[in-house]
Scaffold this motif. Sequence first.
Motif, mmCIF file in Angstrom:
data_model
loop_
_atom_site.group_PDB
_atom_site.id
_atom_site.type_symbol
_atom_site.label_atom_id
_atom_site.label_comp_id
_atom_site.label_asym_id
_atom_site.label_seq_id
_atom_site.Cartn_x
_atom_site.Cartn_y
_atom_site.Cartn_z
ATOM 1 N N MET A 109 47.556 -6.921 6.902
ATOM 2 C CA MET A 109 48.574 -7.818 7.300
ATOM 3 C C MET A 109 48.768 -7.980 8.057
ATOM 4 S SD MET A 109 51.197 -7.056 4.357
ATOM 5 C CE MET A 109 51.117 -4.727 3.598
ATOM 6 N N ILE A 110 48.143 -6.438 9.544
ATOM 7 C CA ILE A 110 48.617 -7.251 10.810
ATOM 8 C C ILE A 110 48.041 -7.501 11.710
ATOM 9 C CG2 ILE A 110 47.926 -5.843 12.754
ATOM 10 C CD1 ILE A 110 49.477 -3.091 11.017
ATOM 11 N N ARG A 116 46.365 -15.027 13.168
ATOM 12 C CA ARG A 116 46.893 -16.501 12.846
ATOM 13 C C ARG A 116 47.707 -17.008 14.195
ATOM 14 N NH1 ARG A 116 48.454 -14.863 7.216
ATOM 15 N NH2 ARG A 116 47.514 -16.382 6.308
ATOM 16 N N LEU A 117 48.520 -15.219 15.061
ATOM 17 C CA LEU A 117 48.746 -16.070 16.713
ATOM 18 C C LEU A 117 48.134 -16.803 17.248
ATOM 19 C CD1 LEU A 117 51.150 -12.784 17.346
ATOM 20 C CD2 LEU A 117 51.700 -14.397 17.008
ATOM 21 N N ALA A 122 48.118 -21.840 22.679
ATOM 22 C CA ALA A 122 47.236 -22.958 22.541
ATOM 23 C C ALA A 122 46.387 -23.449 23.545
ATOM 24 C CB ALA A 122 48.801 -24.134 23.567
ATOM 25 N N THR A 123 46.309 -22.285 24.307
ATOM 26 C CA THR A 123 45.080 -22.161 25.301
ATOM 27 C C THR A 123 44.253 -20.785 24.232
ATOM 28 O OG1 THR A 123 46.022 -20.348 26.671
ATOM 29 C CG2 THR A 123 45.826 -23.303 27.132
ATOM 30 N N ALA A 132 42.565 -9.786 20.856
ATOM 31 C CA ALA A 132 41.478 -11.411 19.334
ATOM 32 C C ALA A 132 40.721 -9.654 18.389
ATOM 33 C CB ALA A 132 40.799 -11.786 19.982
ATOM 34 N N PRO A 133 40.439 -9.647 17.197
ATOM 35 C CA PRO A 133 39.390 -8.547 16.731
ATOM 36 C C PRO A 133 37.934 -10.006 16.638
ATOM 37 C CG PRO A 133 40.699 -10.214 15.400
ATOM 38 C CD PRO A 133 41.234 -10.436 16.442
ATOM 39 N N PRO A 134 36.747 -9.376 16.898
ATOM 40 C CA PRO A 134 35.638 -9.111 16.546
ATOM 41 C C PRO A 134 35.776 -10.284 15.306
ATOM 42 C CG PRO A 134 34.906 -7.348 16.333
ATOM 43 C CD PRO A 134 37.080 -7.929 16.423
#
Length: 138
Positions: A109-110, A116-117, A122-123, A132-134
């Motif tokens: 879930m995390i 999603r975030l 926007a950028t 960011a996970p691979p």
Amino acid sequence: MEDFIVTHSLRKVRYREAFRPLSQEFHAQPGDGVYFPSTSPHMTRSDPDWTAPGDGVSISIGVTFYTSVTRKTARIHQANRLLRRCGLSPASPGESPRGDAIKASLGGMIGSARSRLIAMSATGKRFKRATAPPPGSY
């Protein structure tokens, strides 16, 4: 290991000669391959006793891939990181099968929320660099 898995950073990875007695050494020949999980401490070296200038080239290639086991372990580490931030001392992966199952779900879930975030940003710069996970890791 948790920091590497969660933040994808090698910042805390340091080689210590004191670990060498705990190591397992493989003497690979041309065409040989060695498998180990990407989170296992490892190094490659070529001893100068069998090489000389002009002898040829030694190449080491690392290929990382994810399995259901590595994804579950990553989710557990993700949940452990959150639990530590809440002041708790969670068990390491593998110490409690029941706890691992719960933490793997929480970690999923995390990871999903983080993705999603990033997508909603926007950028993407605010979240992407540190969180960011691979692809395929969660």
